[in-house]
Write an enzyme that holds these catalytic residues in place. Structure first.
Site, short mmCIF file in Angstrom:
data_model
loop_
_atom_site.label_atom_id
_atom_site.label_comp_id
_atom_site.label_asym_id
_atom_site.label_seq_id
_atom_site.Cartn_x
_atom_site.Cartn_y
_atom_site.Cartn_z
N TRP A 14 27.32 5.62 37.27
CA TRP A 14 26.94 4.46 38.23
C TRP A 14 25.58 4.13 38.36
O TRP A 14 24.97 3.50 38.88
CB TRP A 14 27.40 4.93 39.63
CG TRP A 14 28.95 4.62 39.89
CD1 TRP A 14 29.92 4.10 39.09
CD2 TRP A 14 29.50 4.78 41.08
NE1 TRP A 14 31.11 4.17 39.58
CE2 TRP A 14 30.91 4.39 40.91
CE3 TRP A 14 29.37 5.38 42.56
CZ2 TRP A 14 32.05 4.34 41.78
CZ3 TRP A 14 30.30 5.26 43.40
CH2 TRP A 14 31.47 4.78 43.16
N LYS A 15 24.63 5.16 37.65
CA LYS A 15 23.20 4.97 37.52
C LYS A 15 22.70 4.74 38.96
O LYS A 15 23.25 5.33 39.82
CB LYS A 15 23.02 3.58 36.64
CG LYS A 15 23.67 3.93 35.18
CD LYS A 15 23.08 2.93 34.31
CE LYS A 15 24.08 3.12 33.25
NZ LYS A 15 23.34 2.04 31.82
N HIS A 99 20.85 11.58 29.24
CA HIS A 99 21.18 10.18 29.18
C HIS A 99 20.03 9.32 28.52
O HIS A 99 18.90 9.86 29.02
CB HIS A 99 21.58 9.46 30.47
CG HIS A 99 22.10 8.11 30.21
ND1 HIS A 99 21.14 6.90 30.30
CD2 HIS A 99 23.53 7.72 30.23
CE1 HIS A 99 22.08 5.83 29.99
NE2 HIS A 99 23.21 6.42 30.23
N GLU A 101 18.55 6.61 29.12
CA GLU A 101 17.73 6.15 30.26
C GLU A 101 16.56 7.19 30.69
O GLU A 101 15.57 6.84 30.92
CB GLU A 101 18.46 5.18 31.41
CG GLU A 101 19.00 4.00 30.97
CD GLU A 101 20.22 3.57 31.69
OE1 GLU A 101 20.55 4.20 32.63
OE2 GLU A 101 20.91 2.85 31.14
N GLU A 171 26.38 7.88 22.55
CA GLU A 171 25.95 6.55 23.28
C GLU A 171 25.14 6.04 22.35
O GLU A 171 23.60 6.06 22.55
CB GLU A 171 25.64 6.62 24.38
CG GLU A 171 26.62 7.31 25.56
CD GLU A 171 26.36 6.86 26.95
OE1 GLU A 171 27.04 6.18 27.50
OE2 GLU A 171 25.28 7.03 27.38
N GLY A 177 24.64 -1.25 27.96
CA GLY A 177 24.27 -2.33 29.13
C GLY A 177 24.03 -3.69 28.30
O GLY A 177 23.46 -4.44 28.89
N SER A 217 28.91 -0.39 26.50
CA SER A 217 29.67 -1.38 26.80
C SER A 217 31.40 -1.20 26.61
O SER A 217 32.12 -2.08 26.19
CB SER A 217 29.20 -2.74 25.99
OG SER A 217 27.82 -2.79 26.19
N GLY A 238 29.42 2.47 32.01
CA GLY A 238 28.31 2.31 32.80
C GLY A 238 28.85 0.95 33.76
O GLY A 238 29.68 1.15 34.68
N GLY A 239 28.57 -0.20 33.31
CA GLY A 239 28.89 -1.45 34.20
C GLY A 239 30.07 -1.31 34.55
O GLY A 239 30.58 -1.63 35.63
#
Ligand code: PEP
Length: 259
Positions: A14-15, A99, A101, A171, A177, A217, A238-239
Site C-alpha cells: 500500500w506504500k 523495495h 523506492e 520487480e 507504478g 503494474s 502496488g496500485g
C-alpha cells in the site's frame, strides 16, 4: 506457479496510502467479496502506523498483514524506526525489504538489505526481498547479473533452513507504478534465473520450495498470463492492491487451475 512445491502469495504494497478509517473500510469491502477457498496466501503490507488497526480489521479472515520496512537493530537510538520484534509482537507476519523506492529515496543498499533479512528472520518474520533492474540496466544487458548479485547479497549468510521463509519479489524498476508491465516471458525468464541462483546456493529441494513473485503494474488483466509462468509464484502489487475490486481478480487468477 507450482502449487505442489511452494506457496502462491499475492501481496499488496500500500506504500504511503490509506488512513486507519480507509483501512477499515477496505477490510469491510474486501471481506465481503474475498473467496473462502484458499488457493493462495493474501498479504497486505500497510503503513507501520496502521499495522495494529489492520491486524484487527483483518482478524476474522485469511488476510495476513505485513510491514513495508524494518530496522536491522533490535533497539536503540534510531529515531522514527521500527524494530523486528515490534513487528512480530504486534502479529505482523511479513515484511517487505529492499523495495526499490527505499533503495532510491532512503539509501537502502544490498548491505542493509542483507542485515534486515537476518534481523527479520531472527524475529520470526517472513521477508519479501525485492530485487530488480532499472531501464538503463536492462538496456545495457546486465539484468541477469544484477539480479543475481542482489539475490546473493540479500541472502548472504542465511541458512538453508531459514531461507525457506524468504520470498523473493522480482520487480523491474521500469514497470513499477508506470502501467508498463514486463512481458510474461521477460518476467518468467528473470524469475527462473533467480530460482537457478537459489539452486546454486542451497540445492534443488530448497530452490523449488521458494516463492518468487513478480511485481510491476500487475493487474486483473495481465495476472493470469504472468502467473502461468512456471517460476512466478505470485505478485507484489502496488496500485491495484488499493481497491478491493481490482485486487480480487488477481487473487482469482492465482487460484486458477494450472495447466
Ligand atoms: C510495487 O510497489 O511494488 C509495485 C509493484 O507497484 P505497482 O503494482 O503499482 O507497479
Amino acid at each position: 506457479m507450482n502449487r505442489r512445491y511452494r506457496k502462491t502469495i499475492i501481496a499488496g504494497n500500500w506504500k504511503m496510502n490509506k488512513t486507519l478509517s480507509e483501512t477499515r473500510a477496505f477490510a469491510d469491502a474486501f471481506k465481503a467479496i474475498l473467496p473462502k477457498v484458499k488457493t493462495c496466501d493474501v498479504v497486505l503490507c500497510v503503513p507501520s502506523v496502521n499495522l495494529q488497526g489492520a491486524i484487527r480489521a483483518f482478524k476474522d479472515c485469511r488476510v495476513s498483514v505485513g510491514a513495508q520496512n524494518v530496522h536491522y537493530e533490535a533497539s536503540g537510538a534510531y529515531t522514527g524506526e521500527v524494530s523486528p520484534a515490534m513487528l512480530s509482537d504486534l502479529g505482523v507476519k511479513y515484511v517487505i525489504i529492499g523495495h526499490s523506492e527505499r533503495r532510491q529515496y532512503y539509501n537502502e543498499t544490498d548491505f542493509t538489505v542483507n542485515k534486515k533479512v537476518h534481523a527479520a528472520l531472527a524475529a520470526g518474520l517472513r521477508p519479501i526481498v525485492c530485487v530488480g533492474e532499472s531501464l538503463e540496466q536492462r538496456e545495457l544487458g546486465v539484468t541477469m547479473e544484477l539480479v543475481e548479485y542482489q539475490v546473493k547479497a540479500a541472502l548472504s549468510g542465511v541458512t538453508a533452513e531459514n531461507v525457506r521463509r524468504v520470498t523473493v519479489a522480482y520487480e523491474p524498476l521500469w514497470a513499477i507504478g508506470t502501467g508498463k508491465t514486463a512481458t510474461a516471458e521477460q518476467a518468467g525468464e528473470v524469475c527462473s534465473h533467480i530460482r537457478a541462483v537459489i539452486r546454486g546456493l542451497y540445492g534443488a529441494r530448497v530452490a523449488r520450495s521458494i516463492t518468487i513473485q513478480y511485481g510491476g503494474s500487475m493487474n486483473g488483466s495481465n495476472a493470469a498470463e504472468l502467473l502461468a509462468q512456471p517460476d512466478i509464484d505470485g505478485g507484489l502489487i502496488g496500485g491495484a492492491s488499493l481497491d478491493p475490486e481490482k485486487l480480487l481478480p488477481i487473487i482469482e487468477a492465482a487460484g486458477q487451475e494450472q495447466t
